[in-house]
Structure formats: C-alpha cells, structure tokens
Design a protein around this motif. Structure first.
Motif, PDB file in Angstrom:
ATOM      1  N   SER A 163       0.807  -1.222   0.000  1.00 32.05           N
ATOM      2  CA  SER A 163       0.000   0.000   0.000  1.00 32.05           C
ATOM      3  C   SER A 163       0.838   1.269   0.000  1.00 32.05           C
ATOM      4  CB  SER A 163      -0.926   0.007   1.227  1.00 32.05           C
ATOM      5  OG  SER A 163      -0.162  -0.072   2.421  1.00 32.05           O
ATOM      6  N   LEU A 164       2.154   1.121   0.234  1.00 29.82           N
ATOM      7  CA  LEU A 164       3.022   2.298   0.265  1.00 29.82           C
ATOM      8  C   LEU A 164       3.348   2.712  -1.166  1.00 29.82           C
ATOM      9  CD1 LEU A 164       4.569   4.212   2.191  1.00 29.82           C
ATOM     10  CD2 LEU A 164       6.540   2.706   1.939  1.00 29.82           C
ATOM     11  N   ALA A 165       2.540   3.602  -1.711  1.00 27.84           N
ATOM     12  CA  ALA A 165       2.682   3.983  -3.115  1.00 27.84           C
ATOM     13  C   ALA A 165       3.758   5.043  -3.319  1.00 27.84           C
ATOM     14  CB  ALA A 165       1.340   4.480  -3.654  1.00 27.84           C
ATOM     15  N   GLU A 166       3.763   6.061  -2.480  1.00 24.66           N
ATOM     16  CA  GLU A 166       4.692   7.182  -2.637  1.00 24.66           C
ATOM     17  C   GLU A 166       5.939   6.936  -1.795  1.00 24.66           C
ATOM     18  OE1 GLU A 166       6.456   9.794  -4.237  1.00 24.66           O
ATOM     19  OE2 GLU A 166       4.353   9.805  -4.888  1.00 24.66           O
ATOM     20  N   LYS A 167       6.919   6.271  -2.396  1.00 26.25           N
ATOM     21  CA  LYS A 167       8.122   5.906  -1.646  1.00 26.25           C
ATOM     22  C   LYS A 167       9.067   7.089  -1.448  1.00 26.25           C
ATOM     23  CE  LYS A 167       7.996   1.011  -2.882  1.00 26.25           C
ATOM     24  NZ  LYS A 167       6.637   1.045  -3.461  1.00 26.25           N
ATOM     25  N   THR A 168       8.924   8.117  -2.266  1.00 25.01           N
ATOM     26  CA  THR A 168       9.765   9.300  -2.102  1.00 25.01           C
ATOM     27  C   THR A 168       9.502   9.966  -0.756  1.00 25.01           C
ATOM     28  OG1 THR A 168       9.783   9.677  -4.493  1.00 25.01           O
ATOM     29  CG2 THR A 168      10.400  11.525  -3.097  1.00 25.01           C
ATOM     30  N   PRO A 175      11.251  -1.597  -4.705  1.00 27.38           N
ATOM     31  CA  PRO A 175       9.793  -1.753  -4.843  1.00 27.38           C
ATOM     32  C   PRO A 175       9.142  -2.485  -3.668  1.00 27.38           C
ATOM     33  CG  PRO A 175      10.854  -2.178  -6.940  1.00 27.38           C
ATOM     34  CD  PRO A 175      11.959  -2.027  -5.933  1.00 27.38           C
ATOM     35  N   THR A 176       9.852  -3.463  -3.070  1.00 25.40           N
ATOM     36  CA  THR A 176       9.241  -4.271  -2.001  1.00 25.40           C
ATOM     37  C   THR A 176       9.950  -4.162  -0.652  1.00 25.40           C
ATOM     38  OG1 THR A 176      10.553  -6.242  -2.544  1.00 25.40           O
ATOM     39  CG2 THR A 176       8.452  -5.951  -3.698  1.00 25.40           C
ATOM     40  N   CYS A 177      11.101  -3.519  -0.608  1.00 24.47           N
ATOM     41  CA  CYS A 177      11.861  -3.465   0.643  1.00 24.47           C
ATOM     42  C   CYS A 177      12.805  -2.264   0.618  1.00 24.47           C
ATOM     43  CB  CYS A 177      12.658  -4.758   0.853  1.00 24.47           C
ATOM     44  SG  CYS A 177      13.797  -5.153  -0.503  1.00 24.47           S
TER      45      CYS A 177
END
Length: 243
Positions: free
Chosen positions: A53-58, A88-90
């Motif tokens: 669900s964490l779309a905005e990783k910035t 993307p996953t970690c």
C-alpha cells in the motif's frame, strides 16, 4: 538527495578501530565549550519489508532525510553519513555515526506503523570503523527495471546467510570505490546499475530468522548490567584462620 544541512543471533563485526578526531582547537572553541568530541564511528545496515500500500516511496525517503537532518542539528559536532535505498518491495539503510545516532534510527524503525514498515531486521553492525563508506547521507528510490534484471541472472541458489551478508558488504565496498571521485550515489547507481544490491538478495535475508529486529536489539542494549555485589569481597577470617 542529501541531508547535509538543508540469545543466539547471527552478527558480523569489524574489529579495526580508529576514532574521528580534529586536533585543531581554537581558544574560541574552548571558551564557548564547543570543542569537538572524539566520536567512535559505528555502522548499521538494516533491511525492512515495505507494504504494497506504500505507493509514494519518495515520502519515505524525505522522512528519513529530515530525521537525519534533525540528528545533525542536535549533534553538530558529529558527521552522520549513509545511504537509504528504497526498492519496490523493501529497503536497505546504511547509516554511519555514533552509537546514539544508530540507536535513534533503530528506535524510529521500531515505532513505525505497519502501514510504513512491515518488519525490519539488523543485517550488520560494525564498530570502530577505520573509514566511512559515504561522505554524506543520501537516499534513492529504485525503479522495478533497475532491480529486476540482476535478480533474474542470479537464479534460485540457496546461499547460506553469511554468504548473503558478505555479498551485501562487498557490493557496498565496490560502490565506495566509485564514490571516491566525488560523485553522488544516485548518479553512480544510475550509470552503473550492476552496483545495485539485488532485491532478490534482500528478500532472501528477510526470510532468514538469524537476525534481530530493531526492537529486540534495543531491549538487549538497554538491559542493566548484572554485576554481583559479592565480587571483590573478602572474608577477613579467611586471611587469619587461627583467630
């Protein structure tokens, strides 16, 4: 992106030691109590799984950039360096500084809600480093195409945990050589994608039970020393048995 001013568990340690110091102390420093302290530099490498669900990783990178900046403001005499790679996953976070700085990062990770970090594990902690890997603190968000190709080449070999950790340390040393020219990690990794630590390796490390979580590490670190009050006591009668 920089922050330069704007119980049987597996563990690996560096034993060589050298303290960061600057012997040039002015009278102004002495009078105002601003003399630089000698800081024993330690290094922390921690990995964590990210929720889908964490779309905005910035925003996650910006959050840790602010955390590092606040630490620098509180400890102006201490240089805090490192690199946060957001996959993307970690994520993989390398941070170099005092023990207090490392503990503050671990405490923050332990308190993060599951909407931000699902789980975190300490892969490596080095003590009394000879030199730093990085000159500043940066973060980089990696795209799926930057981590997919390398993972596919590796195959599905079942390496032992120590081999996986050593591959991470080796890759960081290779990155250090490229940073020696003064380039920033982001541009070096863009130009040399083979230097990016594989997401596949991090996923394998996440599946191992050999590592402590930040919470477990802090609980052990904060345990009081159990020193027996009987140590050092001598019964006088044992010295003079005839009395």
């Amino acid at each position: 992106m920089t922050a330069s001013g704007k119980n049987t568990r597996l563990s690996f340690f560096w034993q060589d030691s050298e303290e960061e110091k600057d012997d040039r102390v002015t009278m102004f420093d002495v009078v105002n109590g601003q003399m630089k302290e000698n800081i024993v530099i330690q290094q922390l490498i921690v990995i964590a799984r990210l929720p889908r669900s964490l779309a905005e990783k910035t925003r996650l990178g910006d959050y840790y950039e602010e955390l590092v900046y606040k630490s620098k403001v509180l400890c102006s005499y201490e240089a805090i360096t490192g690199l946060l790679l957001i996959y993307p996953t970690c994520l993989l976070h390398v941070i170099e500084g005092s023990r207090e700085t490392l503990n503050s990062v671990l405490k923050d990770m332990a308190q993060q809600p599951k909407s931000v970090l699902l789980e975190a594990k300490i892969v490596f902690m080095g003590h009394d480093l000879q030199s730093r890997l990085f000159k500043d603190w940066d973060y980089k968000v990696l795209k799926a195409n930057q981590v997919a190709s390398k993972a596919a080449v590796e195959g599905d070999e079942e390496e032992n945990t120590e081999t996986l950790v050593c591959s991470v340390l080796s890759a960081l040393q290779q990155l250090k050589k490229h940073l020696a020219t003064g380039a920033f990690p982001e541009e070096v990794l863009d130009e040399n994608p083979e230097l990016i630590i594989s997401q596949n390796i991090l996923e394998k490390l996440m599946s191992r039970d050999d590592f402590m979580s930040p919470q477990q590490h802090l609980e052990i670190y904060n345990l009081p020393l159990n020193i027996s009050v009987e140590i050092g006591k001598v019964d006088p009668r044992s010295l003079f048995p005839d009395i």
